[in-house]
Design a protein around this motif. Structure first.
Motif, PDB file in Angstrom:
ATOM      1  N   PRO A  91     -29.056 -24.137  -8.965  1.00 43.85           N
ATOM      2  CA  PRO A  91     -31.145 -23.848 -10.855  1.00 43.85           C
ATOM      3  C   PRO A  91     -29.916 -23.933 -11.482  1.00 43.85           C
ATOM      4  CG  PRO A  91     -30.856 -22.294  -9.347  1.00 43.85           C
ATOM      5  CD  PRO A  91     -29.421 -22.925  -8.028  1.00 43.85           C
ATOM      6  N   GLY A  92     -28.721 -23.372 -11.942  1.00 45.32           N
ATOM      7  CA  GLY A  92     -27.248 -23.248 -13.354  1.00 45.32           C
ATOM      8  C   GLY A  92     -27.232 -25.154 -13.258  1.00 45.32           C
ATOM      9  N   ALA A  95     -29.529 -27.502 -14.453  1.00 47.26           N
ATOM     10  CA  ALA A  95     -29.870 -27.009 -15.974  1.00 47.26           C
ATOM     11  C   ALA A  95     -29.130 -27.579 -16.873  1.00 47.26           C
ATOM     12  CB  ALA A  95     -30.020 -25.582 -16.241  1.00 47.26           C
ATOM     13  N   GLN A  96     -27.993 -27.176 -16.853  1.00 51.16           N
ATOM     14  CA  GLN A  96     -26.870 -28.015 -17.322  1.00 51.16           C
ATOM     15  C   GLN A  96     -27.082 -29.192 -16.918  1.00 51.16           C
ATOM     16  OE1 GLN A  96     -23.161 -26.102 -17.196  1.00 51.16           O
ATOM     17  NE2 GLN A  96     -22.259 -27.814 -17.814  1.00 51.16           N
ATOM     18  N   GLN A  99     -29.448 -30.626 -19.967  1.00 47.43           N
ATOM     19  CA  GLN A  99     -29.530 -30.363 -20.266  1.00 47.43           C
ATOM     20  C   GLN A  99     -28.074 -31.550 -21.278  1.00 47.43           C
ATOM     21  OE1 GLN A  99     -29.976 -27.054 -22.321  1.00 47.43           O
ATOM     22  NE2 GLN A  99     -30.237 -29.332 -24.358  1.00 47.43           N
ATOM     23  N   ARG A 100     -27.574 -32.080 -20.827  1.00 47.27           N
ATOM     24  CA  ARG A 100     -26.541 -33.249 -20.781  1.00 47.27           C
ATOM     25  C   ARG A 100     -27.467 -34.865 -21.246  1.00 47.27           C
ATOM     26  NH1 ARG A 100     -21.113 -36.382 -18.466  1.00 47.27           N
ATOM     27  NH2 ARG A 100     -20.933 -37.216 -19.922  1.00 47.27           N
ATOM     28  N   ASP A 103     -29.538 -34.628 -24.090  1.00 48.18           N
ATOM     29  CA  ASP A 103     -28.555 -34.209 -25.493  1.00 48.18           C
ATOM     30  C   ASP A 103     -27.043 -35.609 -25.648  1.00 48.18           C
ATOM     31  OD1 ASP A 103     -27.869 -30.683 -25.107  1.00 48.18           O
ATOM     32  OD2 ASP A 103     -29.360 -32.042 -25.862  1.00 48.18           O
ATOM     33  N   ALA A 117     -35.950 -24.961  -6.932  1.00 46.04           N
ATOM     34  CA  ALA A 117     -35.340 -23.831  -7.817  1.00 46.04           C
ATOM     35  C   ALA A 117     -34.789 -24.608  -9.062  1.00 46.04           C
ATOM     36  CB  ALA A 117     -34.573 -23.290  -6.395  1.00 46.04           C
ATOM     37  N   ALA A 120     -37.155 -25.333 -11.495  1.00 47.73           N
ATOM     38  CA  ALA A 120     -37.487 -24.264 -12.511  1.00 47.73           C
ATOM     39  C   ALA A 120     -36.706 -24.080 -13.509  1.00 47.73           C
ATOM     40  CB  ALA A 120     -37.677 -22.860 -11.652  1.00 47.73           C
ATOM     41  N   ALA A 121     -35.399 -24.077 -13.209  1.00 48.33           N
ATOM     42  CA  ALA A 121     -34.339 -23.832 -13.741  1.00 48.33           C
ATOM     43  C   ALA A 121     -34.960 -25.279 -14.631  1.00 48.33           C
ATOM     44  CB  ALA A 121     -33.233 -23.632 -13.106  1.00 48.33           C
ATOM     45  N   GLU A 124     -36.938 -25.266 -18.123  1.00 46.97           N
ATOM     46  CA  GLU A 124     -37.044 -24.580 -19.308  1.00 46.97           C
ATOM     47  C   GLU A 124     -36.533 -25.647 -19.938  1.00 46.97           C
ATOM     48  OE1 GLU A 124     -38.416 -21.343 -19.702  1.00 46.97           O
ATOM     49  OE2 GLU A 124     -38.616 -21.320 -17.447  1.00 46.97           O
ATOM     50  N   ALA A 128     -38.583 -27.151 -23.918  1.00 43.16           N
ATOM     51  CA  ALA A 128     -37.719 -27.048 -25.271  1.00 43.16           C
ATOM     52  C   ALA A 128     -36.885 -27.649 -25.828  1.00 43.16           C
ATOM     53  CB  ALA A 128     -36.629 -26.332 -24.670  1.00 43.16           C
ATOM     54  N   ALA A 142     -45.801 -21.442  -8.844  1.00 37.73           N
ATOM     55  CA  ALA A 142     -45.327 -21.219 -10.858  1.00 37.73           C
ATOM     56  C   ALA A 142     -45.678 -22.746 -11.779  1.00 37.73           C
ATOM     57  CB  ALA A 142     -44.507 -20.198 -10.590  1.00 37.73           C
TER      58      ALA A 142
ATOM     59  N   PHE C  51     -24.044 -31.071 -27.663  1.00 30.68           N
ATOM     60  CA  PHE C  51     -23.972 -30.612 -25.801  1.00 30.68           C
ATOM     61  C   PHE C  51     -22.499 -29.728 -26.061  1.00 30.68           C
ATOM     62  CE2 PHE C  51     -24.534 -31.002 -21.644  1.00 30.68           C
ATOM     63  CZ  PHE C  51     -23.791 -30.769 -21.065  1.00 30.68           C
ATOM     64  N   TYR C  54     -23.082 -26.695 -26.575  1.00 29.35           N
ATOM     65  CA  TYR C  54     -24.685 -25.762 -24.927  1.00 29.35           C
ATOM     66  C   TYR C  54     -23.222 -25.415 -24.249  1.00 29.35           C
ATOM     67  CZ  TYR C  54     -26.867 -25.739 -20.809  1.00 29.35           C
ATOM     68  OH  TYR C  54     -27.687 -25.060 -19.816  1.00 29.35           O
ATOM     69  N   ARG C 163     -38.739 -16.265 -14.531  1.00 32.53           N
ATOM     70  CA  ARG C 163     -39.038 -16.987 -15.701  1.00 32.53           C
ATOM     71  C   ARG C 163     -39.468 -16.248 -16.887  1.00 32.53           C
ATOM     72  NH1 ARG C 163     -40.550 -21.252 -12.923  1.00 32.53           N
ATOM     73  NH2 ARG C 163     -40.807 -20.350 -10.271  1.00 32.53           N
ATOM     74  N   MET C 251     -29.865 -19.678 -19.895  1.00 32.72           N
ATOM     75  CA  MET C 251     -30.559 -20.949 -18.736  1.00 32.72           C
ATOM     76  C   MET C 251     -31.891 -20.675 -18.945  1.00 32.72           C
ATOM     77  SD  MET C 251     -28.505 -21.085 -14.934  1.00 32.72           S
ATOM     78  CE  MET C 251     -29.258 -19.228 -14.827  1.00 32.72           C
ATOM     79  N   ARG C 252     -32.392 -19.832 -19.264  1.00 35.40           N
ATOM     80  CA  ARG C 252     -34.038 -19.091 -19.550  1.00 35.40           C
ATOM     81  C   ARG C 252     -35.122 -19.400 -18.505  1.00 35.40           C
ATOM     82  NH1 ARG C 252     -35.047 -22.157 -23.660  1.00 35.40           N
ATOM     83  NH2 ARG C 252     -35.083 -21.560 -25.579  1.00 35.40           N
ATOM     84  N   PHE C 253     -33.791 -18.807 -17.070  1.00 33.19           N
ATOM     85  CA  PHE C 253     -34.055 -18.592 -15.592  1.00 33.19           C
ATOM     86  C   PHE C 253     -33.107 -17.825 -14.914  1.00 33.19           C
ATOM     87  CE2 PHE C 253     -36.509 -19.818 -11.618  1.00 33.19           C
ATOM     88  CZ  PHE C 253     -35.740 -19.921 -10.892  1.00 33.19           C
ATOM     89  N   GLU C 257     -29.624 -17.256  -7.056  1.00 36.50           N
ATOM     90  CA  GLU C 257     -28.658 -18.481  -5.912  1.00 36.50           C
ATOM     91  C   GLU C 257     -27.001 -18.694  -7.521  1.00 36.50           C
ATOM     92  OE1 GLU C 257     -31.060 -19.319  -4.161  1.00 36.50           O
ATOM     93  OE2 GLU C 257     -31.312 -19.458  -6.289  1.00 36.50           O
ATOM     94  N   SER C 258     -26.839 -18.118  -8.234  1.00 31.20           N
ATOM     95  CA  SER C 258     -26.236 -18.106  -9.381  1.00 31.20           C
ATOM     96  C   SER C 258     -24.881 -17.241  -9.234  1.00 31.20           C
ATOM     97  CB  SER C 258     -26.844 -18.029 -10.721  1.00 31.20           C
ATOM     98  OG  SER C 258     -27.921 -18.865 -11.472  1.00 31.20           O
ATOM     99  N   GLU C 294     -18.080 -32.162 -15.949  1.00 34.36           N
ATOM    100  CA  GLU C 294     -18.912 -32.715 -17.073  1.00 34.36           C
ATOM    101  C   GLU C 294     -18.841 -34.656 -16.963  1.00 34.36           C
ATOM    102  OE1 GLU C 294     -21.977 -31.824 -17.711  1.00 34.36           O
ATOM    103  OE2 GLU C 294     -21.952 -30.582 -17.423  1.00 34.36           O
ATOM    104  N   ARG C 297     -18.668 -36.897 -13.740  1.00 35.67           N
ATOM    105  CA  ARG C 297     -20.144 -36.769 -13.815  1.00 35.67           C
ATOM    106  C   ARG C 297     -20.782 -37.740 -11.595  1.00 35.67           C
ATOM    107  NH1 ARG C 297     -25.413 -37.023 -17.191  1.00 35.67           N
ATOM    108  NH2 ARG C 297     -23.868 -39.277 -18.055  1.00 35.67           N
TER     109      ARG C 297
END
Lengths: 390, 290, 341
Positions: A91-92, A95-96, A99-100, A103, A117, A120-121, A124, A128, A142, C51, C54, C163, C251-253, C257-258, C294, C297
């Protein structure tokens, strides 16, 4: 570096102001000149790792659809460029990556994810940033219960999947008691919850409900305990790997019970892993090739067969329709004069009875989808349609 | 009845843990290093077996077992020569060695994913699903292979280490590298042989485990429980590794059956920590190298 | 088991002199490096924005966790294979306290550190076990903690995740922008780095370093090794807990798993690649492992393979890590020169 120079400038003007300016000026110029725009759309999902099949297959379907859309010039002069990211089912990372895309790549919409999973991440992030996100496969209920106006999906909510499954088991299979074997994550648990609620309503007894760790491979103690409860039906709410192993181990323990394996039945490896014991399993798929009786659907199957030598899988079909739904939303946005994330989002929510190749799709006000649900049975190694719920 | 069948299953899986643990213990005894790549070597053996079967589908399972083991042993020799020889000779710090093996494990599992794909594969033979009926109860056919292989392997290892020159010299090198070198033993070759045998037993574990479940690039995580097994039986002791593996295999089954199936993965480590608190050097109390 | 580090090779001589000598020159040099790292660390993401900001947020979090691990592993030689679990403990404690009791962030994060530190202390009881046994026990500990987090669904939500994570509130004001969060994280990183640096230079640091070099020798000169080991493990885990308290706000979540085995491995690679034993090396490692993918990718599926190869090559040829690269290269050059003669 060029990027940091730009970023410096943006910072000076204030990130939000310049962002809004960019978003309104450029599309205005575009529509004034009626020149072709390249719309960047992100795609994220697990493309490597144990659940890669969900990502790679839905991606293949999406790309197949986008190729057709480009070839048929469905969006006039505008073209879609897909920016792809592998979230490795983390999930992390999802999200990353999203985000990339927002941005740096400046996507106007995001397709994803195939897993609950990661999705869900990611929501968010898209929420935003106010970028519309359309998921082909994520079913976690959910996801659409948070009053998030930027997320929608073309798959049903897990609540619908599970309660329809309970209904089908009661009505068509005359089951009076069901034992639930549940994957302990945000895909399996909500399904079990919804199933149990509907079952209670119908008067079907839940003989037992056990959660197992997603990484487990030995299930015999759990299965033995289940056999002692003597249920009419066993519902395995898990991914194809565990479902296959469970069915195999059931036969090794000499347990013979009717099996309902959710969407696992549609994955060939399920049959490989479970062996002959898989025969006779029931399941419900997102999409079953050949179950939809429209020209569009038939052409899709035919074209896919021509290119890949086999019928499309449920994940490939859903990916394909996601591309088309997104295109329809963009077309709707084009109609308003400006293609922006907001107008695309409005376009998505305006989808009603869209004639997708996987069936008619309607996006409900909360982001869920209304669509047909095929129940299938594995007979002699081949999937056969048992019942199609419209 | 049901419990007996479950226990047999636990025994079978316990044997797989034992096989990986044997390799782990052997490498520790021979090279003084904790090989975190042992589970991934098992995975590699399983995949090599798969490729052999795909190339020659009619090959009897015995031959697949032996050839996969041999090939993986050769790979083990290579890995030892290339990656470990210099580090061990240099008497490098434990931390470096552990991280080195972790790195090799990552390389092995990711290479496997790129070569054989991310989707799990099943051995395309009847054995994967064959079930005999013994005394009215279902008995998976692959268990026969496991039941025969284990004692044969243990006997073979015993003979090797006590009756052959290579085996005896390997033991000498394990016990004291420098003194053995003084006596004219080629320490490098002896370590290489130990590593190769350990890799081979890992491959045996992989090929025998494949028909029970399936082969996937991340199946090396099973090796982690094997570490616990090796530790329970005292690192460096082969009989200990076997006993440790069986304890964990059966312990997991009983724990799941009697307590809860949700914590099954933890049972191996809880057992290990529990036993260590009582016997800090494991059950077989072998004096370990410091 | 705890044999002296690789002796006889020039790079290792340099390394051992780096660790053992805490003379004035060394101390001054360390603080100079601290200054440089802090200027770059504060400046680059804030100026670049977008970014990069971030990424800076993510790097800062992992840098804090890596610093804790570095002191444990690189300095004191206590290899912990389950470190991500402690990051997870910090994350879950903080979020649960914030959500259930509307606790302000600083207090919640403090509790997060406390819980992680206490669990670290618990794990440290296993130091009675010698070397190898301890390492595997730490691994097992990480797995057990992960399983507990995943399975106590009534508390942590299990794999379903948590969440609706509230924004960080400090003394009443809520931090809602990325920039504000970054400033807070960098403050934490600066403080942790400075404190750990002081620790390394002081008496405790020297004792830990001696233990890391050769535990039996340290014991023979009267250092209470077990006590020090427990202290450093507790510190390392508490720091991990601090890092964890920031993660869900980024992450707001939050989901288990992390915090699995994979993440523990990545943390270990971070401290190794940068330079085992070096605090700036830990930060460098975190930077590399988060930023470089990054830019790769398209090659994402090769990422772990590259990490593995990197780790192997580092261990074989560059055990002192990238931080000591100039010294190592100088050593090679010197050896070549003497060989030519």
């Amino acid at each position: 570096m060029k990027t940091s120079e730009n970023a410096l400038q943006v910072n000076q003007w204030g990130h939000r102001i310049s962002g809004v300016m960019l978003m309104t000026i450029i599309p205005c110029l575009m529509s004034l000149n009626a020149s072709a725009a390249e719309l960047k759309i992100g795609f994220f999902g697990p493309l490597s790792g144990p659940v890669a099949v969900y990502g790679t297959e839905s991606l293949a379907g999406t790309q197949f659809g986008l190729e057709e859309i480009a070839r048929d010039k469905l969006l006039g002069g505008d073209t879609i460029k897909l920016i792809i990211a592998d979230d490795m089912a983390n999930p992390g990372a999802a999200a990353q990556a999203v985000q990339r895309m927002i941005d740096v790549d400046k996507v106007v919409a995001v397709i994803g994810g195939p897993t609950s999973a990661g999705t869900a991440a990611a929501i968010e992030v898209t929420r935003a940033a106010e970028i519309p996100q359309l998921s082909p496969l994520a079913v976690d209920p959910a996801l659409t219960k948070q009053k998030n106006p930027w997320f929608a999906r073309i798959a049903q909510s897990g609540d619908v999947f599970a309660s329809n499954a309970a209904q089908w088991m009661f009505t068509k299979q005359k089951a009076k008691s069901v034992y639930l074997l549940v994957r302990n994550d945000n895909w399996g648990q909500p399904l079990a919850e919804a199933f149990a609620i509907k079952a209670k309503e119908l008067g079907v007894e839940i003989s037992g409900r056990v959660a197992y760790e997603p990484t487990a491979k030995e299930f015999k103690p759990m299965l033995a305990r289940m056999a002692e409860a003597k249920p009419d039906f066993v519902a395995i709410l898990g991914y194809y790997t565990e479902s296959g192993l469970m069915v195999k181990q059931m036969s090794e323990l000499g347990i013979k019970l009717p099996i309902f394996a959710m969407t696992s039945v549609g994955v060939p490896q399920y049959r490989d892993i479970a062996g002959p014991a898989a025969d006779g399993s029931y399941g419900v798929l997102y999409y079953f090739a050949g179950s939809i009786d429209t020209d569009r659907a038939k052409n899709f199957v035919k074209n896919w067969q021509a290119k890949f030598g086999r019928e499309p899988s449920q994940y490939e079909g859903m990916g394909y329709d996601t591309a088309y739904v997104m295109a329809a939303a963009i077309k709707h946005a084009q109609g308003t004069g400006k293609v922006t994330p907001k107008t695309i989002r409005d376009g998505i929510y305006s989808i009603k009875d869209y004639p997708g190749a996987t069936g008619p799709i309607t996006i409900l006000p909360n982001g869920d989808a209304q669509r047909p649900l095929p129940f299938v049975r594995l007979e002699g190694g081949v999937l056969k349609l048992d019942h199609l719920l419209q | 009845m049901q419990l007996t069948m479950q226990l047999m299953s636990g025994l079978a899986v316990g044997c797989i843990y034992a096989l990986v643990a044997i390799g782990f213990s052997m490498i520790y005894r021979a090279l003084g290093l904790v090989n975190f790549a042992q589970g991934d070597i098992m995975m590699l053996g399983a995949f090599i077996g798969y490729s052999i079967l795909v190339a020659m589908p009619a090959l009897p399972f015995w031959l697949v077992l032996i050839s996969a083991t041999a090939l993986t042993a050769v790979l083990g020799l290579l890995i030892e020569r290339l990656a470990f020889r210099s580090a061990v000779n240099r008497k490098a710090d434990q931390i470096y060695l552990v991280l080195l093996t972790l790195g090799i494990g990552i390389v092995l599992s990711n290479s496997a994913r790129l070569i054989w794909g991310a989707n799990p594969v099943v051995y395309p033979i009847a054995l994967s699903h064959q079930i005999y009926t013994v005394l009215g109860y279902p008995f998976p056919a692959v268990y026969v292979y496991i039941a025969v292989t284990m004692p044969l392997l243990l006997l073979g290892l015993q003979l090797f280490f006590s009756k052959t020159w290579l085996g005896i010299s390997s033991r000498a090198v394990s016990d004291d590298r420098e003194v053995a070198a003084l006596m004219g033993v080629d320490a490098g070759r002896a370590s290489g042989v130990s590593f190769a045998i350990a890799a081979g037993t890992g491959a045996l574990a992989g090929v025998l485990y494949a028909p029970i479940t399936y082969v996937s690039f991340d199946m090396g995580v099973i090796g982690v429980k094997a570490f616990a097994a090796a530790i329970i039986g005292s690192l460096g002791s082969i009989p200990g590794a076997v006993v440790g593996g069986l304890i964990i295999g059966i312990g997991e089954t009983l724990g799941s059956a009697l307590i809860s199936s949700e914590y099954m993965d933890s049972i191996a480590f809880l057992l290990m920590i529990g036993i260590l608190l009582v016997r800090p050097t494991g059950l077989f109390n072998r004096a370990i190298k410091t | 088991m705890n044999e002296p580090r690789a002796q006889g090779s020039i790079p290792s001589l340099i390394l051992s002199s780096q660790i053992l000598s805490t003379g004035k020159l060394r101390v001054r040099r360390d603080w100079l490096i601290f200054g440089v790292v802090m200027v770059l660390g504060w400046g680059t993401p804030l100026l670049a924005g977008g970014f990069y900001l971030y990424l800076g947020l993510t790097v800062a979090i992992y840098a804090i966790a890596a610093l804790g691990l570095q002191v444990m592993v690189g300095l004191a030689g206590q290899l912990s294979l389950g470190h991500a679990a402690f990051v997870g403990l910090g994350a879950y404690t903080t979020v649960l306290l914030e959500k259930t009791y509307a606790m302000p962030f600083l207090a919640a994060a403090g509790c997060g550190m406390l819980v992680a530190g206490l669990m670290g202390l618990l794990m440290a009881q296993l130091v009675r076990l010698s070397g190898v046994y301890f390492k595997i026990a730490t691994f097992g500990f990480g797995i057990i903690v992960y399983q507990i987090i995943s399975n106590t669904t009534w508390l942590t939500g299990g794999h379903v995740g948590i969440r609706g994570i509230p924004a960080i509130s400090i003394f009443g004001t809520a931090l809602t922008t990325r920039k504000e969060l970054f400033i807070l994280e960098m403050l934490a990183l600066t403080i942790v780095y400075a404190l750990l640096l002081r620790l390394c230079h002081g008496r405790v640091g020297r004792a830990l370093s001696a233990i890391g070099q050769n535990e039996s020798a340290a014991r023979s000169v009267g250092i209470p090794t077990n006590a020090y080991r427990m202290v450093v493990i507790t510190i390392g885990c508490a720091v991990a807990g601090l890092a964890g308290s920031f993660l869900p706000h980024l992450m707001r979540f939050l989901s288990p798993e992390s915090f699995g085995w994979h993440e523990s491995l990545v943390l270990l690679i971070m401290i190794t690649v940068g330079g085992l034993g070096s605090l700036p090396g830990a930060i460098l490692g975190a930077l590399i492992l988060i930023v470089v993918p990054e830019y790769m990718r398209e090659l994402a599926e090769y990422k772990m393979l590259v990490y593995g190869v990197l780790l192997v090559l580092c261990m074989m040829f560059l055990p002192t890590g990238l931080v000591a690269l100039p010294a190592t290269v100088a050593g090679w050059v010197a050896r070549l020169r003497t060989r030519k003669k």
